[in-house]
Motif scaffolding. Structure first.
Motif, PDB file in Angstrom:
ATOM      1  N   PHE A   1       0.875  -1.167   0.000  1.00 53.12           N
ATOM      2  CA  PHE A   1       0.000   0.000   0.000  1.00 53.12           C
ATOM      3  C   PHE A   1       0.912   1.216   0.000  1.00 53.12           C
ATOM      4  O   PHE A   1       1.536   1.548   1.001  1.00 53.12           O
ATOM      5  CB  PHE A   1      -0.919   0.002   1.222  1.00 53.12           C
ATOM      6  CG  PHE A   1      -1.895   1.142   1.226  1.00 53.12           C
ATOM      7  CD1 PHE A   1      -3.071   1.063   0.500  1.00 53.12           C
ATOM      8  CD2 PHE A   1      -1.645   2.307   1.949  1.00 53.12           C
ATOM      9  CE1 PHE A   1      -3.983   2.115   0.500  1.00 53.12           C
ATOM     10  CE2 PHE A   1      -2.546   3.360   1.953  1.00 53.12           C
ATOM     11  CZ  PHE A   1      -3.716   3.257   1.219  1.00 53.12           C
ATOM     12  N   THR A   2       1.017   1.858  -1.157  1.00 46.26           N
ATOM     13  CA  THR A   2       1.949   2.985  -1.262  1.00 46.26           C
ATOM     14  C   THR A   2       1.202   4.307  -1.101  1.00 46.26           C
ATOM     15  O   THR A   2      -0.029   4.346  -1.140  1.00 46.26           O
ATOM     16  CB  THR A   2       2.619   2.986  -2.643  1.00 46.26           C
ATOM     17  OG1 THR A   2       1.570   3.090  -3.616  1.00 46.26           O
ATOM     18  CG2 THR A   2       3.434   1.737  -2.882  1.00 46.26           C
ATOM     19  N   LEU A   3       1.977   5.374  -0.978  1.00 39.84           N
ATOM     20  CA  LEU A   3       1.364   6.705  -0.902  1.00 39.84           C
ATOM     21  C   LEU A   3       0.621   7.021  -2.192  1.00 39.84           C
ATOM     22  O   LEU A   3      -0.400   7.699  -2.188  1.00 39.84           O
ATOM     23  CB  LEU A   3       2.446   7.755  -0.643  1.00 39.84           C
ATOM     24  CG  LEU A   3       2.822   7.873   0.834  1.00 39.84           C
ATOM     25  CD1 LEU A   3       4.257   8.285   1.006  1.00 39.84           C
ATOM     26  CD2 LEU A   3       1.902   8.856   1.541  1.00 39.84           C
ATOM     27  N   ARG A   4       1.118   6.466  -3.327  1.00 44.19           N
ATOM     28  CA  ARG A   4       0.436   6.733  -4.592  1.00 44.19           C
ATOM     29  C   ARG A   4      -0.972   6.100  -4.584  1.00 44.19           C
ATOM     30  O   ARG A   4      -1.929   6.688  -5.060  1.00 44.19           O
ATOM     31  CB  ARG A   4       1.244   6.194  -5.771  1.00 44.19           C
ATOM     32  CG  ARG A   4       0.704   6.712  -7.110  1.00 44.19           C
ATOM     33  CD  ARG A   4       1.402   6.098  -8.290  1.00 44.19           C
ATOM     34  NE  ARG A   4       2.819   6.403  -8.387  1.00 44.19           N
ATOM     35  CZ  ARG A   4       3.310   7.568  -8.831  1.00 44.19           C
ATOM     36  NH1 ARG A   4       2.508   8.531  -9.205  1.00 44.19           N
ATOM     37  NH2 ARG A   4       4.606   7.759  -8.893  1.00 44.19           N
ATOM     38  N   ILE A   5      -1.049   4.920  -4.009  1.00 47.74           N
ATOM     39  CA  ILE A   5      -2.378   4.285  -3.932  1.00 47.74           C
ATOM     40  C   ILE A   5      -3.302   5.129  -3.052  1.00 47.74           C
ATOM     41  O   ILE A   5      -4.463   5.362  -3.375  1.00 47.74           O
ATOM     42  CB  ILE A   5      -2.277   2.836  -3.397  1.00 47.74           C
ATOM     43  CG1 ILE A   5      -1.500   1.980  -4.399  1.00 47.74           C
ATOM     44  CG2 ILE A   5      -3.663   2.241  -3.157  1.00 47.74           C
ATOM     45  CD1 ILE A   5      -1.269   0.547  -3.948  1.00 47.74           C
ATOM     46  N   MET A   6      -2.742   5.623  -1.959  1.00 54.52           N
ATOM     47  CA  MET A   6      -3.565   6.463  -1.078  1.00 54.52           C
ATOM     48  C   MET A   6      -4.033   7.700  -1.860  1.00 54.52           C
ATOM     49  O   MET A   6      -5.194   8.085  -1.782  1.00 54.52           O
ATOM     50  CB  MET A   6      -2.761   6.879   0.153  1.00 54.52           C
ATOM     51  CG  MET A   6      -3.549   7.764   1.117  1.00 54.52           C
ATOM     52  SD  MET A   6      -2.810   7.856   2.751  1.00 54.52           S
ATOM     53  CE  MET A   6      -1.904   9.391   2.644  1.00 54.52           C
ATOM     54  N   TYR A   7      -3.141   8.265  -2.639  1.00 50.05           N
ATOM     55  CA  TYR A   7      -3.471   9.449  -3.444  1.00 50.05           C
ATOM     56  C   TYR A   7      -4.629   9.128  -4.389  1.00 50.05           C
ATOM     57  O   TYR A   7      -5.608   9.872  -4.509  1.00 50.05           O
ATOM     58  CB  TYR A   7      -2.230   9.862  -4.240  1.00 50.05           C
ATOM     59  CG  TYR A   7      -2.337  11.189  -4.965  1.00 50.05           C
ATOM     60  CD1 TYR A   7      -1.912  12.361  -4.352  1.00 50.05           C
ATOM     61  CD2 TYR A   7      -2.846  11.268  -6.251  1.00 50.05           C
ATOM     62  CE1 TYR A   7      -1.996  13.587  -5.000  1.00 50.05           C
ATOM     63  CE2 TYR A   7      -2.934  12.481  -6.911  1.00 50.05           C
ATOM     64  CZ  TYR A   7      -2.511  13.642  -6.287  1.00 50.05           C
ATOM     65  OH  TYR A   7      -2.600  14.843  -6.924  1.00 50.05           O
ATOM     66  N   GLU A   8      -4.527   7.985  -5.033  1.00 46.63           N
ATOM     67  CA  GLU A   8      -5.578   7.618  -6.003  1.00 46.63           C
ATOM     68  C   GLU A   8      -6.917   7.347  -5.305  1.00 46.63           C
ATOM     69  O   GLU A   8      -7.983   7.678  -5.819  1.00 46.63           O
ATOM     70  CB  GLU A   8      -5.133   6.399  -6.815  1.00 46.63           C
ATOM     71  CG  GLU A   8      -4.096   6.808  -7.857  1.00 46.63           C
ATOM     72  CD  GLU A   8      -3.253   5.656  -8.364  1.00 46.63           C
ATOM     73  OE1 GLU A   8      -3.416   4.524  -7.863  1.00 46.63           O
ATOM     74  OE2 GLU A   8      -2.420   5.894  -9.263  1.00 46.63           O
TER      75      GLU A   8
ATOM     76  N   ASN B   1       8.556  10.517  -7.308  1.00 52.19           N
ATOM     77  CA  ASN B   1       7.982   9.217  -7.649  1.00 52.19           C
ATOM     78  C   ASN B   1       8.472   8.131  -6.707  1.00 52.19           C
ATOM     79  O   ASN B   1       7.719   7.256  -6.311  1.00 52.19           O
ATOM     80  CB  ASN B   1       8.353   8.831  -9.088  1.00 52.19           C
ATOM     81  CG  ASN B   1       7.480   9.588 -10.066  1.00 52.19           C
ATOM     82  OD1 ASN B   1       6.399  10.078  -9.698  1.00 52.19           O
ATOM     83  ND2 ASN B   1       7.940   9.718 -11.298  1.00 52.19           N
ATOM     84  N   GLU B   2       9.743   8.228  -6.354  1.00 51.64           N
ATOM     85  CA  GLU B   2      10.319   7.220  -5.455  1.00 51.64           C
ATOM     86  C   GLU B   2       9.547   7.188  -4.134  1.00 51.64           C
ATOM     87  O   GLU B   2       9.202   6.134  -3.606  1.00 51.64           O
ATOM     88  CB  GLU B   2      11.796   7.558  -5.207  1.00 51.64           C
ATOM     89  CG  GLU B   2      12.528   6.491  -4.405  1.00 51.64           C
ATOM     90  CD  GLU B   2      13.810   7.016  -3.784  1.00 51.64           C
ATOM     91  OE1 GLU B   2      14.136   8.212  -3.952  1.00 51.64           O
ATOM     92  OE2 GLU B   2      14.473   6.212  -3.089  1.00 51.64           O
ATOM     93  N   GLU B   3       9.235   8.393  -3.635  1.00 50.96           N
ATOM     94  CA  GLU B   3       8.511   8.460  -2.360  1.00 50.96           C
ATOM     95  C   GLU B   3       7.083   7.929  -2.501  1.00 50.96           C
ATOM     96  O   GLU B   3       6.586   7.205  -1.641  1.00 50.96           O
ATOM     97  CB  GLU B   3       8.484   9.915  -1.859  1.00 50.96           C
ATOM     98  CG  GLU B   3       9.823  10.370  -1.326  1.00 50.96           C
ATOM     99  CD  GLU B   3       9.980  11.885  -1.291  1.00 50.96           C
ATOM    100  OE1 GLU B   3      11.036  12.340  -0.809  1.00 50.96           O
ATOM    101  OE2 GLU B   3       9.071  12.614  -1.759  1.00 50.96           O
ATOM    102  N   LEU B   4       6.465   8.294  -3.607  1.00 47.89           N
ATOM    103  CA  LEU B   4       5.067   7.871  -3.791  1.00 47.89           C
ATOM    104  C   LEU B   4       4.944   6.368  -3.973  1.00 47.89           C
ATOM    105  O   LEU B   4       3.955   5.758  -3.578  1.00 47.89           O
ATOM    106  CB  LEU B   4       4.463   8.578  -5.019  1.00 47.89           C
ATOM    107  CG  LEU B   4       4.091  10.041  -4.838  1.00 47.89           C
ATOM    108  CD1 LEU B   4       3.695  10.658  -6.168  1.00 47.89           C
ATOM    109  CD2 LEU B   4       2.944  10.205  -3.835  1.00 47.89           C
ATOM    110  N   ASP B   5       5.947   5.764  -4.604  1.00 41.99           N
ATOM    111  CA  ASP B   5       5.831   4.342  -4.919  1.00 41.99           C
ATOM    112  C   ASP B   5       6.474   3.422  -3.897  1.00 41.99           C
ATOM    113  O   ASP B   5       6.480   2.212  -4.062  1.00 41.99           O
ATOM    114  CB  ASP B   5       6.430   4.061  -6.309  1.00 41.99           C
ATOM    115  CG  ASP B   5       5.568   4.696  -7.394  1.00 41.99           C
ATOM    116  OD1 ASP B   5       4.332   4.683  -7.222  1.00 41.99           O
ATOM    117  OD2 ASP B   5       6.120   5.230  -8.372  1.00 41.99           O
ATOM    118  N   SER B   6       6.991   4.014  -2.844  1.00 46.70           N
ATOM    119  CA  SER B   6       7.643   3.168  -1.849  1.00 46.70           C
ATOM    120  C   SER B   6       6.640   2.791  -0.759  1.00 46.70           C
ATOM    121  O   SER B   6       5.765   3.569  -0.406  1.00 46.70           O
ATOM    122  CB  SER B   6       8.804   3.934  -1.221  1.00 46.70           C
ATOM    123  OG  SER B   6       9.155   3.322  -0.006  1.00 46.70           O
TER     124      SER B   6
END
Ligand SMILES: Nc1nc2c(ncn2[C@@H]2O[C@H](COP(=O)(O)OP(=O)(O)OP(=O)(O)O)[C@@H](O)[C@H]2O)c(=O)[nH]1
Length: 495
Positions: free
Chosen positions: A328-335, A385-390
């Motif tokens: 569960f990445t920050l990008r998923i939370m964003y979406e 991107n690295e932060e969002l996908d980690s």
């Protein structure tokens, strides 16, 4: 008080407690009194409510709680556990074995929905590969055999009964014998219901039970029975070895509390609930998801079941795949935030999505919550991107946090708050790990016909009612443009 209202009252009491700056004896008492009132209004037996209150107070000793403990969480958990305990007799019901004959006898008052439920139960197992059969040992109600025959024929389930024979024991014995010979592995015996607790009914039930030696006796109870539920259930339990309960008519204006009382009286679990007159309006009952939903904490397993049922594989984004790997990445939370904002002020629908209901979208404070979500998203826009996908929380060190705060023009405190929110959600969503994803194309037929009718089946009945029934749902879907968007919100759909 219908179940949705009960859930609402309990959630409100918890929310009010959460809003208090300090949780002391007074705040705890107020919260527990509020919950007790809601349970009593829902027809839960007085003694059970009182016991619950005493138990929670025993667990939550405010003086003993060391500083730094999250008292709210402890209280919320204690309430959750106590409600689960009420519904969980501590032992599972008899487990049927496919391929090995089991006899299951249905008992209950007249009109409780026994005959309908027998067929639903048979149909449910038939769909799962069992070979069920129905025996009508109800010789009391004229038309009972016709009703069973009609239902059984519709579902293509073999049945046995008689217009001539008036002895239910004889019919039951003959029916069970016949279906044993035919190698049916689930023989269901429907018995007579009566208006009151007549001695004759109980005697007849005992005799049918003695003659057929059921592996499981299921007590069928109408959910609107109210405070009488405890006594009724106990009376049945004293005559035959009730091993499980099915609560019917949960779709109506039912007072849910009776179900809790019946569990206490029979010391048997609720195994299914009836949610309508049709054959497939029948749901497996699980205690924890039920209580979760009741407390507005989301129904994780129910939610996932529904995703499996309705989200077609060809439209499923790699989201499920990622989640199944536990990422569960920050990008998923964003979406997910994007999906929430797209949906507008229909916070109720989120009660099914774990973590996204109470704390993120408290009822009545949707605007405020939306603003908070937007702030979070602004900060995430300043991430790499690295932060969002980690999914490694250690990546977010001090210098990165400072940079995000500067970049988004928000205070460091808020960045920390957003990361805390991420950790909270990641913990909940980590339960997705190991999730089984349906094979490609498995659900494509459903996807083509996705409409309000389908959605109405997808949503739990309480939620459907909150939305305003079928009419409300249709409006909602019109408002949203398409069901795909709804699926998107649920974590699937095109993105
Ligand atoms: N809305 C709703 N109606 C139900 C449900 N289960 C049963 N019913 C209805 O309740 C009524 C009574 O159901 P029956 O199955 O005939 O009840 P019974 O307990 O077998 O009745 P007796 O044979 O007289 O003891 C019927 O109109 C059913 O369609 C349910 O889950 N929801």
């Amino acid at each position: 008080m219908v179940l949705a209202q009960l859930g609402g009252s309990i959630s409100r009491a918890l929310q009010q407690m959460s809003n208090a700056t300090i949780i002391d004896e007074k705040v705890l008492n107020e919260c527990l009194n509020e919950i007790s009132r809601a349970l009593l209004q829902s027809d839960v037996q007085f003694k059970m409510v009182r016991d619950m209150q005493v138990n929670i107070k025993k667990i939550v000793n405010l003086d003993d709680l060391a500083a730094g403990h999250n008292k709210r969480k402890i209280i919320q958990q204690a309430i959750f556990n106590e409600l689960c305990k009420m519904l969980d007799p501590g032992k599972p019901s008899y487990t049927l074995k496919k391929g090995k004959t089991s006899v299951v006898m249905f008992v209950g008052l007249q009109g409780s929905g026994k005959t309908t439920t027998c067929t639903k139960y048979a149909y449910y197992h038939q769909k799962k590969g069992w070979k069920p059969a129905l025996v009508c040992a109800d010789t009391f109600r004229a038309g009972a055999f016709d009703q069973l025959k009609q239902n059984a024929t519709k579902a293509k389930i073999p049945f046995y009964g008689s217009y001539m024979e008036s002895d239910p024991v004889k019919i039951a014995e003959e029916g069970v014998e016949r279906f044993k010979k035919e190698n049916c592995d689930l023989i269901i015996v429907d018995t007579s219901g009566r208006h009151k607790q007549e001695a004759a009914l109980f005697e007849e039930m005992r005799q049918v039970s003695e003659a057929t030696k059921p592996d499981l006796v299921i007590f069928v109870m109408d959910s609107s029975i109210g405070q009488a539920a405890f006594d009724q259930a106990q009376a049945f339990k004293q005559s035959v070895a009730v091993g499980a309960v099915i609560v019917t008519k949960m779709d109506g204006h039912a007072k849910g509390g009776g179900a809790l009382s019946a569990v206490a009286a029979t010391k048997s679990p609720v195994i299914f609930i009836g949610t309508g007159e049709h054959m497939d309006e029948f749901e497996v009952f699980d205690v924890k998801p039920f209580v979760s939903r009741l407390l507005g904490m989301g129904d994780w397993s129910g939610f996932m079941d529904k995703i499996h049922e309705v989200v077609p594989m060809d439209q499923q984004p790699e989201l499920l795949q990622k989640l199944s790997e536990g990422n569960f990445t920050l990008r998923i939370m964003y979406e997910q935030f994007q999906n929430i904002l797209k949906m507008g002020p229909i916070g109720q629908v989120f009660s099914m999505i774990p973590g996204f209901s109470q704390e993120l979208m408290p009822k009545g404070r949707e605007k405020e919550s939306q603003a908070r979500i937007k702030r979070f998203m602004t900060m995430m826009d300043s991430m790499t991107n690295e932060e969002l996908d980690s999914s490694n929380p250690k990546l977010m060190n001090e210098s990165r946090i400072m940079r995000i705060a500067r970049g988004s023009g928000r205070p460091v405190r808020e960045v920390m708050e957003m990361l805390e929110e991420y950790k909270r959600l990641a913990k909940i969503w980590s339960k997705m790990k190991g999730l089984k994803i349906p094979k490609k194309g498995e659900m494509s037929a459903l996807s083509r016909n996705m409409n309000a009718q389908h959605m109405s089946k997808v949503l739990p009945p309480q939620m459907l009612k909150q939305i305003g029934g079928m009419g409300g749902l249709q409006n909602l879907m019109k408002q949203m443009g398409s069901s795909k968007e709804m699926m998107g919100m649920f974590g699937g759909g095109d993105r």
